[in-house]
Design an enzyme around this catalytic site. Structure first.
Site, PDB file in Angstrom:
ATOM      1  N   ASP A 135       0.650  -0.914   0.170  1.00  0.00           N
ATOM      2  CA  ASP A 135       0.051   0.061  -0.040  1.00  0.00           C
ATOM      3  C   ASP A 135       0.656   1.446   0.476  1.00  0.00           C
ATOM      4  OD1 ASP A 135      -2.285  -1.546   0.420  1.00  0.00           O
ATOM      5  OD2 ASP A 135      -2.288  -1.988   2.748  1.00  0.00           O
ATOM      6  N   HIS A 188      -4.731  -1.894  -5.945  1.00  0.00           N
ATOM      7  CA  HIS A 188      -4.574  -0.462  -5.755  1.00  0.00           C
ATOM      8  C   HIS A 188      -5.415   0.700  -6.695  1.00  0.00           C
ATOM      9  CE1 HIS A 188      -1.284  -3.661  -7.321  1.00  0.00           C
ATOM     10  NE2 HIS A 188      -0.797  -2.959  -5.539  1.00  0.00           N
ATOM     11  N   GLN A 203       1.758  -6.007  -3.364  1.00  0.00           N
ATOM     12  CA  GLN A 203       2.067  -5.589  -1.589  1.00  0.00           C
ATOM     13  C   GLN A 203       3.561  -5.278  -1.600  1.00  0.00           C
ATOM     14  OE1 GLN A 203       1.745  -9.548  -3.410  1.00  0.00           O
ATOM     15  NE2 GLN A 203      -0.680  -8.694  -2.864  1.00  0.00           N
TER      16      GLN A 203
HETATM   17  P1  GDP Z   1      -0.444   0.274  -3.296  1.00  0.00           P
HETATM   18  O1  GDP Z   1      -0.899  -0.778  -2.437  1.00  0.00           O
HETATM   19  O2  GDP Z   1       0.574   0.402  -3.145  1.00  0.00           O
HETATM   20  O3  GDP Z   1      -0.661   0.577  -5.280  1.00  0.00           O
HETATM   21  O4  GDP Z   1      -1.226   1.506  -2.747  1.00  0.00           O
HETATM   22  P2  GDP Z   1      -2.955   2.129  -2.955  1.00  0.00           P
HETATM   23  O5  GDP Z   1      -3.818   2.299  -3.164  1.00  0.00           O
HETATM   24  O6  GDP Z   1      -2.920   0.246  -1.438  1.00  0.00           O
HETATM   25  O7  GDP Z   1      -2.472   2.560  -0.614  1.00  0.00           O
HETATM   26  C1  GDP Z   1      -2.147   4.133  -0.972  1.00  0.00           C
HETATM   27  C2  GDP Z   1      -3.193   4.785  -0.922  1.00  0.00           C
HETATM   28  O8  GDP Z   1      -2.840   6.372  -0.242  1.00  0.00           O
HETATM   29  C3  GDP Z   1      -4.607   5.376  -2.251  1.00  0.00           C
HETATM   30  O9  GDP Z   1      -5.883   5.344  -1.922  1.00  0.00           O
HETATM   31  C4  GDP Z   1      -3.459   6.326  -2.816  1.00  0.00           C
HETATM   32  O10 GDP Z   1      -5.210   7.030  -3.730  1.00  0.00           O
HETATM   33  C5  GDP Z   1      -2.973   7.248  -1.851  1.00  0.00           C
HETATM   34  N1  GDP Z   1      -2.090   7.855  -2.062  1.00  0.00           N
HETATM   35  C6  GDP Z   1      -1.468   7.677  -2.650  1.00  0.00           C
HETATM   36  N2  GDP Z   1      -0.274   8.051  -3.558  1.00  0.00           N
HETATM   37  C7  GDP Z   1      -0.697   9.517  -1.901  1.00  0.00           C
HETATM   38  C8  GDP Z   1       0.186  10.895  -1.456  1.00  0.00           C
HETATM   39  O11 GDP Z   1       0.931  10.569  -2.525  1.00  0.00           O
HETATM   40  N3  GDP Z   1      -0.579  11.300  -0.557  1.00  0.00           N
HETATM   41  C9  GDP Z   1      -2.082  11.206  -0.368  1.00  0.00           C
HETATM   42  N4  GDP Z   1      -2.794  11.960   0.692  1.00  0.00           N
HETATM   43  N5  GDP Z   1      -2.758   9.946  -0.943  1.00  0.00           N
HETATM   44  C10 GDP Z   1      -1.626   9.159  -1.164  1.00  0.00           C
HETATM   45  P1  IMO Z   2      -0.876  -3.988  -2.382  1.00  0.00           P
HETATM   46  O1  IMO Z   2      -0.715  -4.298  -3.293  1.00  0.00           O
HETATM   47  C1  IMO Z   2      -1.151  -4.892   2.120  1.00  0.00           C
HETATM   48  C2  IMO Z   2      -1.220  -8.484   3.625  1.00  0.00           C
HETATM   49  C3  IMO Z   2      -2.309  -9.572   4.490  1.00  0.00           C
HETATM   50  C4  IMO Z   2      -1.455  -9.680   5.263  1.00  0.00           C
HETATM   51  C5  IMO Z   2      -0.371 -10.766   4.839  1.00  0.00           C
HETATM   52  C6  IMO Z   2      -0.641 -12.211   3.987  1.00  0.00           C
HETATM   53  O2  IMO Z   2      -2.360  -3.573  -2.192  1.00  0.00           O
HETATM   54  O3  IMO Z   2       0.001  -3.241  -1.114  1.00  0.00           O
HETATM   55  P2  IMO Z   2      -2.447 -12.795   1.809  1.00  0.00           P
HETATM   56  O4  IMO Z   2      -3.956 -12.169   2.128  1.00  0.00           O
HETATM   57  O5  IMO Z   2      -1.143 -12.540   1.084  1.00  0.00           O
HETATM   58  O6  IMO Z   2      -1.649 -14.239   1.893  1.00  0.00           O
HETATM   59  O7  IMO Z   2      -2.322 -11.826   3.101  1.00  0.00           O
HETATM   60  O8  IMO Z   2       0.284  -9.895   3.656  1.00  0.00           O
HETATM   61  N1  IMO Z   2      -1.514  -8.088   2.323  1.00  0.00           N
HETATM   62  C7  IMO Z   2      -0.781  -7.170   2.041  1.00  0.00           C
HETATM   63  N2  IMO Z   2      -0.811  -5.126   2.828  1.00  0.00           N
HETATM   64  N3  IMO Z   2      -1.528  -3.939   0.834  1.00  0.00           N
HETATM   65  C8  IMO Z   2      -0.852  -5.681  -0.349  1.00  0.00           C
HETATM   66  O9  IMO Z   2      -1.171  -5.828  -1.049  1.00  0.00           O
HETATM   67  C9  IMO Z   2      -1.356  -6.648   0.512  1.00  0.00           C
HETATM   68  N4  IMO Z   2      -1.304  -7.976   0.073  1.00  0.00           N
HETATM   69  C10 IMO Z   2      -1.153  -8.852   0.894  1.00  0.00           C
HETATM   70  O10 IMO Z   2      -2.844  -8.190   4.959  1.00  0.00           O
HETATM   71  O11 IMO Z   2      -0.614  -9.215   6.509  1.00  0.00           O
HETATM   72 MG    MG Z   3      -3.026  -1.623  -1.876  1.00  0.00          MG
END
Ligand code: GDP
Ligand code: IMO
Ligand code: MG
Length: 437
Positions: free
Chosen positions: A13, A41, A226
């Site tokens: 994330d 994402h 991840q």
């Molecule tokens: P990913 O799994 O690595 O693609 O990340 P996620 O999408 O799960 O989580 C990142 C969250 O932060 C999302 O809701 C994005 O829209 C948000 N995000 C990404 N970059 C920024 C930033 O620079 N500032 C803020 N406030 N939010 C961001």
């Molecule tokens: P993105 O791509 C954050 C974490 C789960 C748990 C561990 C194992 O959005 O960054 P799983 O279901 O994969 O067997 O869970 O990994 N986890 C993540 N945490 N972002 C993710 O993906 C994750 N995918 C799995 O919370 O701790």
């Molecule tokens: Mg994510």
């Protein structure tokens, strides 16, 4: 430079989706190489949110071909739903824009059932998985009983295999995990038939597609899911996912050679978060942690769970830089820290009274380490207006400069908002600049 690898450098994330979307303005291919629908994402373009889990984050760029490589485990229903919702939003998703590898593994109901049953049986010691069947699906690959997309072309042969798999899994559910769940062949089979009629059009030998693209010097972005510390081997086992999340995963996940890849961009938040259980040395259990969670909207995209929040951990980051050979780092969510009186980076741990600068492999040690911090003056909301590096608040620039120095890796990008445009290149970004608009 035709290829770029983008990986998460923390516990997931980090904002990988946003960066992949931003850096695919000129890309020909975007390739997801591992993970499954445990990923969430979020892309934000002109205020409009798109949430993706299996479809690569280049899908909003009309010129890209998006590839789900063999290293990915694909839940067919989730993928069909995702394709449907993208089409409803007016995005073209056709077989020339989206390709699923014929060797990608299917995630089926019995994987999800086993994931649930295992977590339940672990009680207090549960991993906190996303419940998407990811671990059991990768186990089936290693155990040589998995079902691959290409097998949807031979349904009669597949039927026998699925029947036998379900028999074994039901025995495991009942006898090993004392679960009440029983997976019905009819349910799984109707899903398989639906999948075959909907998704076979997208199935291809993508290892060949990517290799040929690389030979033609096409621009390819490899998208990680991840993060490094969730890597199945190098993460904080057992609190990890079941795939190789580091840059090395590109080669095995895509079935290509090292010469077909390129430099590595790590993505990290300006602080740290973790969803699910496991060691987290810089976790904050106080009002500052709550404030970061609230300002950063730190709730999981996939499960909605609150994310644990803490300070940036440069010891863990040095480990991530080494494991993936990260060439430069994109630091996201700097805006989230605005308004905090002070901001910290952990630069060293103490373990049993001794200073250590390596990331320990044992969770028992990680639980015990005492982080040591360097403290910075905070910055204010003016960071939201920054469009150029020199417009970042002085304290934020000092934070980034020091961070780069501690981890020994240049910071190439600062992200100051969720929107695609809230992204700033530093003077260290020369090699990746060409991927943006
Ligand atoms: P990913 O799994 O690595 O693609 O990340 P996620 O999408 O799960 O989580 C990142 C969250 O932060 C999302 O809701 C994005 O829209 C948000 N995000 C990404 N970059 C920024 C930033 O620079 N500032 C803020 N406030 N939010 C961001
Ligand atoms: P993105 O791509 C954050 C974490 C789960 C748990 C561990 C194992 O959005 O960054 P799983 O279901 O994969 O067997 O869970 O990994 N986890 C993540 N945490 N972002 C993710 O993906 C994750 N995918 C799995 O919370 O701790
Ligand atoms: Mg994510």
């Amino acid at each position: 430079m035709p290829a770029l690898i983008i990986v998460g450098a923390q516990w997931g994330d980090e904002g990988k989706g946003k960066l992949v979307d931003y850096l695919t303005a000129n890309a020909d291919y975007v390739v997801r190489f591992q993970g499954g629908s445990n990923a969430g994402h979020t892309l934000v373009v002109d205020g409009k949110k798109t949430k993706l889990s299996l479809v690569p984050s280049g899908i909003l760029r009309p010129q890209t071909t998006c590839i789900v490589a063999a290293g990915v485990v694909v839940d067919p229903q989730t993928l069909m739903d995702e394709i449907e919702s993208l089409k409803k939003a007016g995005i073209k998703v056709s077989s020339d824009r989206l390709k699923i590898d014929e060797r990608a593994e299917l995630v089926l109901e019995y994987h999800r059932a086993l994931d649930r049953a295992r977590e339940q049986s672990r009680g207090e010691a549960k991993i906190g998985t996303t419940g998407r069947g990811i671990g059991p699906a990768y186990e089936d690959r290693a155990g040589r009983v998995g079902v691959r997309f290409g097998e949807l072309r031979q349904l009669e042969i597949l039927k026998t295999k699925i029947k036998s798999n379900i028999e074994v899994k039901n025995k495991m559910l009942a006898n090993v995990y004392s679960s009440d769940e029983e997976v019905k062949f009819e349910d799984v089979w109707s899903m398989i038939e639906k999948t075959a009629s909907n998704l076979l059009a997208y199935v291809d030998d993508t290892s060949l597609v990517v290799h040929e693209a690389a030979q033609k010097h096409k621009k390819i972005v490899f998208e990680g899911a991840q993060g490094t510390l969730l890597d199945t081997t190098f993460g904080t086992t057992p609190f990890v996912t079941s795939s190789s999340t580091i840059a090395g995963g590109v080669l095995t996940g895509c079935g290509i050679g090292a010469k077909d890849t390129g430099p590595v961009l790590g993505v990290a938040k300006a602080y740290a978060t973790r969803v699910g259980a496991g060691p987290f040395p810089t976790e904050l259990h106080d009002a500052t942690g709550d404030k970061i969670r609230e300002q950063g909207a730190e709730f999981g995209t996939v499960t909605g769970r609150p994310r644990r929040c803490g300070w940036f951990d440069a010891v863990a980051m040095k480990y991530a830089v080494r494991l993936s050979g990260i060439d430069s780092l994109a630091v996201t969510k700097l805006d989230v820290l605005a308004g905090l009186p002070e901001v910290k980076i952990c630069y060293r741990y103490k373990l049993n009274g001794k200073e250590i600068s390596n990331f320990p492999s044992l969770n028992a040690d990680l639980e015990k380490v005492e982080p040591e911090y360097v403290t910075f003056e905070g910055w204010d909301n003016s960071i939201l207006q920054a469009k150029k590096w020199y417009q970042l608040p002085t304290s934020a620039r000092l934070f980034l400069d020091t961070l780069g120095e501690i981890i020994g890796c240049p910071i190439s990008i600062a992200s100051v908002g969720a929107d695609r445009e809230s992204t700033i290149f530093s003077s260290n970004a020369a090699t990746i600049r060409s991927f943006a608009a």
